[in-house]
Motif scaffolding. Sequence first.
Motif, PDB file in Angstrom:
ATOM      1  N   LEU A 192      60.740  62.414  41.694  1.00  0.00           N
ATOM      2  CA  LEU A 192      59.578  63.277  41.467  1.00  0.00           C
ATOM      3  C   LEU A 192      58.483  63.005  42.498  1.00  0.00           C
ATOM      4  CD1 LEU A 192      59.253  62.958  37.565  1.00  0.00           C
ATOM      5  CD2 LEU A 192      60.135  64.948  38.833  1.00  0.00           C
ATOM      6  N   GLU A 236      54.331  66.430  41.283  1.00  0.00           N
ATOM      7  CA  GLU A 236      55.070  66.634  40.029  1.00  0.00           C
ATOM      8  C   GLU A 236      54.658  65.612  38.973  1.00  0.00           C
ATOM      9  OE1 GLU A 236      59.292  68.549  41.329  1.00  0.00           O
ATOM     10  OE2 GLU A 236      58.922  66.543  42.115  1.00  0.00           O
ATOM     11  N   ARG A 237      54.447  64.381  39.416  1.00  0.00           N
ATOM     12  CA  ARG A 237      54.006  63.350  38.465  1.00  0.00           C
ATOM     13  C   ARG A 237      52.631  63.703  37.903  1.00  0.00           C
ATOM     14  NH1 ARG A 237      55.844  57.853  41.821  1.00  0.00           N
ATOM     15  NH2 ARG A 237      57.837  58.736  42.500  1.00  0.00           N
ATOM     16  N   THR A 268      64.856  59.695  36.622  1.00  0.00           N
ATOM     17  CA  THR A 268      64.307  60.923  37.221  1.00  0.00           C
ATOM     18  C   THR A 268      63.105  60.595  38.108  1.00  0.00           C
ATOM     19  OG1 THR A 268      64.860  62.031  35.154  1.00  0.00           O
ATOM     20  CG2 THR A 268      63.495  63.274  36.679  1.00  0.00           C
ATOM     21  N   ALA A 297      58.512  70.376  37.155  1.00  0.00           N
ATOM     22  CA  ALA A 297      57.863  69.298  36.397  1.00  0.00           C
ATOM     23  C   ALA A 297      57.144  69.866  35.173  1.00  0.00           C
ATOM     24  CB  ALA A 297      56.876  68.560  37.293  1.00  0.00           C
TER      25      ALA A 297
END
Lengths: 472, 190
Positions: A221, A225-226, A217, A190
């Motif tokens: 995630l 990761e976000r 995507t 990420a």
Amino acid sequence: MLNNSPKTLFEKIWDQHVVVPETEDTPAILYIDLHLIHEVTTPQAFTQLKESNLRVRTPEKVLATMDHSTPTVPIKTIKDLDLVAESGPAEQIRDMIKNCQDFGIELYGFDSDRRGIVHVIGPELGATQPGRTMVCGDSHTSTHGAFGALAFGIGTTEVAHVLATQCLLQRKPKTLAINLNGNLNNGVSAKDIILKIIGTIGVDGGTGHVIEYRGDTVSSLSLEERMTICNMSIEGGARAGMFAPDDATFEYLEGRPMVPKGDDWHEAVEKWKQLVSDKDSVFDKEVDIDVDSLKPMVTFGTNPGMVMPIDSEVPDHEGNQSFKQALDYMKVESGKPLLQKPIDVVFIGSCTNSRLSDLKDAAEILEGRKVADGVRAMIVPGSQAVKAEAETIGLDKIFLQSGAEWRESGCSMCLGMNGDTVGNGQLAVSTSNRNFEGRQGKGSRTILASPKTAAASAISGFVQDPRIFGNN
Amino acid sequence: MEKIIKFSSKTVVMANEDVDTDQIIPARFLTLPSKEGIGECLFYDWRFDESGQPNKDFILNKEESQNCSVLVAGNNFGCGSSREHAPWALVDYGFKAIVSTSFADIFKNNSLKNGLIPITVPKEMHNWLINNPGVEVMIDLENTLIQTQHGHQSSFPVESFSRYCLMNGIDQLGYILSQESEITKHENKI
Ligand code: SF4
């Protein structure tokens, strides 16, 4: 009619929090659901409250911790502080404790096993929730947008405003959709997505805008990761970054200490499910990012927009003086690769990359290997809870056996306020978010990268592509 | 707060782009308890050498830069950290306005709350100011106008409420406090 027009996620949250609407003469008064505070940007705000004889309006809507100038060596009680901290930071920490006591704010301090970097503990505690407005005297407040909250950084004067009124004066920002398409390849993280985004839009590409990350995507995630992506939205100049909440969001939050329980939980989830941009909603700007073709990214200059794929060469400055100054400061040359450039320090930590998944990424590469001679590798968990989790699964042993340092939680080398610094002239590969001149200590030089790239570089002793370490 | 309506000054030019708040004031000075004297730390690592001596080549240390209260800066000034110490240091040092082609959002907000006016001008005007350091400029907040002694001029955008507060020396907190009943109404709705 206005109410029926399709709205973006941002607009829905904004509208729900307007206390007094914006006019030509006055900004909107926006209600703030949660105010995060830490020791560095609050002292003058508390002083202002005291001088004006004001109370904190809703202490239960303030979440306080200590992270920025806090030591990352263990201390048992506050009495030990002077042994490990310089007088400035020590005084600031004591001030914070006193101010929280005086104003009735609960503090996640040294005696709390939930203390940590403010942007790590908010989500961990479940204080970060979809649809909330959140602010903090810290630019990386954008992190919390990963949960579908509207979260952004403010200055100390505004910290005082929010403490006294639970409100903020704001002009409505514009919206920017960043469409992420494709899947991450092995060795790519990420962090590489957000570095690529900043390289694409530039360090001021998001100025005046709130970003919503969209595209196919997104569903793949994790919340961690976000958070990494939202965290660095500010590095692209944006006010905030957001992801619409989805099942992964609810799964992350369920059972956390501060989320609703029982029927209230189900009711909350139903409400949160409405927090998506309507089908025909319009953004002021849109940008597409291809994730399929993404490689590990590294910065070569002195802002996060000066970034390139790890296997390419430093670009030409084309006569741009600021760009040339950056290359000179970094001691890098146009046309030359960064790969194999010797390094002095590796820092794995900061609100960008200090959560359990980041530490696991690093551990996968460090396991059974040694940090190269002459390299100082420092690993700082984002919170005491992350530290405990990591130790439960034995990551601390992997790190220590590799020769890396394993610390208590805090901001640490990300901004070098607590004594953890990169030395003058030294080159660091760092998982933090800013490669500004001297950011990690006077004269420090920083290459920003993912935890995988940082770990690969620690072992190699030079900038290294994590993909050579196999399937990770 | 002092009222700001109109003032004149010579300019200092620092054309670097994307000057971040870590340069404006390095993190190690963020433990200073007060805003007074914080100007000492402004651009510290650019202004002073290893031994703490003024770096002669740095623009602010030059004779002609003394007593200038308008800084002409490169694009995207004030990016990075939200530290309000950045405008505090600029103001304590003596700056009253920064002229650029764009500013980072948080820095702009912070500046307006501290009597430091961020002035966004078009590229042409900016180029002219960069190429003509030390010119006398007049900044007129009432009419949102920047004018040079040579007749170049440009109007600049300022958030209207901030402008009103600056011109009248009013603190913005008073306005939010005056809306107490609306805030309570909102809280009862949640
Ligand atoms: S880790 Fe770094 S960027 Fe994050 S809050 Fe701390 S100092 Fe700021």
